[in-house]
Structure formats: C-alpha cells, structure tokens
Design an enzyme around this catalytic site. Structure first.
Site, PDB file in Angstrom:
ATOM      1  N   CYS A   1     -23.277  38.059  39.262  1.00 24.26           N
ATOM      2  CA  CYS A   1     -23.930  37.323  38.182  1.00 24.26           C
ATOM      3  C   CYS A   1     -22.815  36.797  37.303  1.00 24.26           C
ATOM      4  O   CYS A   1     -22.217  37.555  36.542  1.00 24.26           O
ATOM      5  CB  CYS A   1     -24.862  38.238  37.388  1.00 24.26           C
ATOM      6  SG  CYS A   1     -25.511  37.434  35.897  1.00 24.26           S
TER       7      CYS A   1
ATOM      8  N   CYS B   1     -23.899  36.755  33.300  1.00 28.71           N
ATOM      9  CA  CYS B   1     -24.061  38.016  32.548  1.00 28.71           C
ATOM     10  C   CYS B   1     -23.868  39.178  33.508  1.00 28.71           C
ATOM     11  O   CYS B   1     -22.756  39.354  33.999  1.00 28.71           O
ATOM     12  CB  CYS B   1     -25.370  38.066  31.767  1.00 28.71           C
ATOM     13  SG  CYS B   1     -26.887  37.584  32.626  1.00 28.71           S
ATOM     14  N   SER B   2     -24.917  39.955  33.800  1.00 27.56           N
ATOM     15  CA  SER B   2     -24.720  41.126  34.659  1.00 27.56           C
ATOM     16  C   SER B   2     -26.005  41.463  35.411  1.00 27.56           C
ATOM     17  O   SER B   2     -26.321  42.626  35.608  1.00 27.56           O
ATOM     18  CB  SER B   2     -24.272  42.322  33.825  1.00 27.56           C
ATOM     19  OG  SER B   2     -25.163  42.526  32.740  1.00 27.56           O
ATOM     20  N   CYS B   3     -26.760  40.440  35.832  1.00 33.07           N
ATOM     21  CA  CYS B   3     -28.040  40.647  36.508  1.00 33.07           C
ATOM     22  C   CYS B   3     -27.838  41.480  37.778  1.00 33.07           C
ATOM     23  O   CYS B   3     -26.907  41.235  38.551  1.00 33.07           O
ATOM     24  CB  CYS B   3     -28.671  39.301  36.846  1.00 33.07           C
ATOM     25  SG  CYS B   3     -29.077  38.375  35.351  1.00 33.07           S
TER      26      CYS B   3
END
Lengths: 224, 206
Positions: free
Chosen positions: B110, B113-115
C-alpha cells in the site's frame, strides 16, 4: 500537487529491513495503545476512514517523515478530534476536560468483538460500470482531488497519466475523494487496472512485470 | 486542515513530545470526557496481539491447497470463501485472493498508507508500513524481494498489487513440493505471513 504520503516509486529510502519472525505484533506497549485509542475514537462516528486517512496525509512533511508509524496515527487523531469539535485545543493542552455529549456512543468492552467482526463494508448500489475487463484506459493526470484543492485522492502520483488495462470490476465503492471531505459517499465503479512496469518507470526490472492499482471510474478515461 | 490554512500550531503539537506520554495524554483526556472505555482498549489490543493474526490466513491457504472446490470459491469470491471459515471484519470487508503460479509471482503493498487484510493477517509488520517498502515495492519489487533473501526463477513475472482502495489482497502461495502426505494443519505451518504478502514463498517441509 502531491502530499508527503504519496511515495510510490520514490528513490533514496534504503533497504527494507524485515523483522525477526518472532517479533511481537506491537513492538512497544504504547503502539497497541495508540491503535486501540484510534479505533475506539473512530467508533464515536464523528469521521469516516477516508477522513482519518486524510488527517494523517495533512501532517506537515517534516512531521510525517520524523514520526514513527503510530506517532502519525496519534497526531492525525489529535488533529481530527479538534477539527471535528470532539475536544478543544485547551483540553489537549491539559485544561480540565468538559463532559462530552458523545459519551453515550462510547465503544464498550463487550461490543468490541462484534464491532471489529462487522467492519465497515464500502460496496454500494451505484451507476453501471463504463468499462469491462480487457478495456484499455488512461488514468487522469495530474493525480488530484477535483472538488477540494489539496484534498484526498487514491490515485497515486506515479499512476497518473498512464495507459493501462482493466482486469477486474469490483462493483461500486464509496468514493474517497468526496467521502473524506463530507461531500457524500457518491459510489463509483471500482476497477483493478494493470500497468506495464516499463510504462510506469521507463524500464521494468524484467520485461513483462506489472503493477496494478484499484481505481475509481472518474480517475479513468477511455484510451484514445 | 490545520497545516494548510491556520496560523496556530497544529493541535497535535500541544501534546507531550514523548510518544508514550502522548498516548497516555489522549487516553486520559478521552476517558475523562466519557468517550472511551479503557477496558475496550484492552479488548482491542488483546484481539490483535493474540487472537487475529496470520494463522488465519495460513488456514485459508492450507484449505485451498487440499480442497479444489474451496480454492475455486476463494479465487472467485474470497470475501465469501474466508467468511465460511469465520474470517470477517474490519480491514477485510472486501477480499481478493491472488494465486502465485510458475508464470506470475504476486506481491502486495500500500504505497499511500498501510492497507492490509487484518482479519487474515492481523496488524501489518513494521517493514510493511515502512517508507522503504512503500516507496520501492512498486518500482523495484525484485530488489525488495532480494532484501528478504528471495530470488525468483527466470521466466516468472512479478505483479505488484498496490492496495489503493478497500480491496484487501491475500497472496495464495504455490504449494511446496514434497507435501503430498501432509494434513491441513501441517500445511498451514508452512505458510508464513510474508508468503501471504508475497515477500516469501511457502516453506519446504523439514
């Protein structure tokens, strides 16, 4: 155009350093606490997930780069709490807190398991999809929010202005570009669009490698 | 947002500089305002520290290896298939499983962000959320794989899936050779978290 979080393709970050296999989920106790406070505050229903992502994206680049992961979450949360009127600046700075009318919405311990297991699906009824698998499309350029200057968008900078091929159609999903800004969910068809790595970066590590992004219909136009 | 148009320092700068104290200050403030229940925080932490993690995803992979019908359902509609096994919820509302083949190796990132598929893999490891991984995985996935000690065979393409929406990806690794006699739980033990992100392969049996 871009904000600091949009880092796909950037040079200079050095090696990726995998942790040992037995590393704990939360390296420090406060990491778990930061995650839990963020989730519990989100459960008050005063902002959407898109809005909370935007709050972190709005950190000044110097802060974003200096903060560790959960520090970004905490900073985003503090800024959101004030922006949405849930707490005041004075309260954040240590003034005696006033009781909140939102207290009845507080997430209770016994409701946690159910809330986490339910999640928040974002598939909605919406317009028919304009594109189908195999269609050639071009992504909009520049990558920007059309309604709000400097607003939230999920079209990465590296994927702007590219030719790609639709691989999957995911149905209509809530549109982050409006939902992050209180402009409504305005669901749009969502697609997995595949790009040839050589088109994205000028040269692929190995010819034939590909990158895909999940992109909303208004990020795309038919290839001309 | 504050940084874009306010003269005031951003609200977060009003909190104590030490991150541990910053969390404490926010938790105390929200608790005193009646907005959070500290016992609910303990419950959330307990969930992700001990209950929901990569063993879930590994169970899905092992079942797909031994049950061709399940594998078919998983590749067609992973959200429904993993729900059959009880894996649903936050950050896993819409799941897609992508299968590694001799022709294509899949890898998930991702960049924005940090999906990450929480119900299947838990909370992402530090490296997945690092700037280095987010920046480099899309541009030079093979060099990133080398950071993990992984070199792909010649002729295998790489597909990097950038999780830019709410679709969460699970990589279905190839079943290692020599595992014909193993049962579901022994197979699951060969499937690491990294194998389901695509920065490792399933392990060979010892």
């Amino acid at each position: 155009m871009s904000r600091v979080h949009d880092m796909g393709g950037r040079f200079g970050d050095g090696p990726v350093r995998p942790e040992p296999k037995d590393a704990p989920v939360f390296a420090r106790d406060w990491h778990g606490r930061a995650l839990a406070v963020t989730l519990a505050a989100g459960a008050l229903g005063q902002w959407t997930l898109d809005r909370s992502r935007f709050a972190r994206e709005c950190l000044a680049p110097a802060d974003y780069l200096a903060f560790s992961y959960y520090e970004k979450w905490l900073a985003g949360l503090a800024d959101l709490l004030v922006a949405q009127g849930v707490v005041t600046r004075d309260e954040l700075a240590g003034a005696d807190p006033a009781p909140s009318p939102l207290a009845e919405r507080r997430l209770r311990a016994e409701s946690v398991a159910g809330a986490l297991a339910r999640g928040g699906p974002v598939v909605r009824d919406g317009p028919a999809s304009r594109f189908g698998p195999g269609d050639r499309v071009r992504t909009r350029r520049p990558a920007r929010n059309l309604a709000v200057t400097g607003g939230h968008t999920r079209l990465p900078g590296y994927a702007a202005g590219l030719h790609g091929v639709v691989e999957r159609v995911h149905g209509c999903h809530v549109f982050p570009d409006t939902n992050a800004h209180g402009l409504g969910e305005r669901p749009e068809p969502l697609y997995t669009v595949v790009f040839d790595a050589a088109d994205v970066w000028g040269r692929a590590e190995v010819p034939g490698d590909t990158v895909s992004c999940d992109l909303w219909e208004s990020y795309l136009e038919p290839e001309t | 947002m504050p940084h874009d148009h306010a003269d005031d320092a951003p609200p977060h700068s009003l909190l104590p500089p030490d991150p541990e104290l910053r969390v404490k200050a926010l938790e105390t403030l929200l608790t005193r305002k009646g907005l959070i229940d500290p016992a609910a925080l303990d419950e959330i932490i307990e969930t992700y520290a001990h209950k929901v993690g990569p063993r879930n995803g590994a169970a899905v992979v092992a079942r797909a290896w031994i049950d061709p019908d399940f594998r078919k359902r998983l590749l067609k509609d992973a959200t429904a298939a993993v729900a059959e096994m009880g894996f649903t919820g936050r950050q896993g509302e819409h799941v897609v499983a992508v299968e590694n083949t001799p022709e294509q190796h899949n890898m998930v990132v991702c960049t924005l962000c940090s999906c990450y598929p929480w119900p299947l893999l838990g909370i992402p490891p530090g490296w997945y959320k690092s700037d280095a991984y987010r920046a480099r995985a899309v541009r030079e996935p093979r060099k990133v794989l080398a950071d993990f000690g992984l070199t792909l065979p010649e002729g295998q393409r790489v597909r990097v899936w950038d999780s830019t929406a709410e679709v969460r990806y699970l990589v279905l690794p190839m079943r290692p050779v020599g595992t014909e006699g193993l049962d579901e739980s022994a197979l699951a033990a060969l499937v690491s978290r990294d194998a389901m992100i695509g920065t490792a392969l399933a392990e060979a049996p010892t």
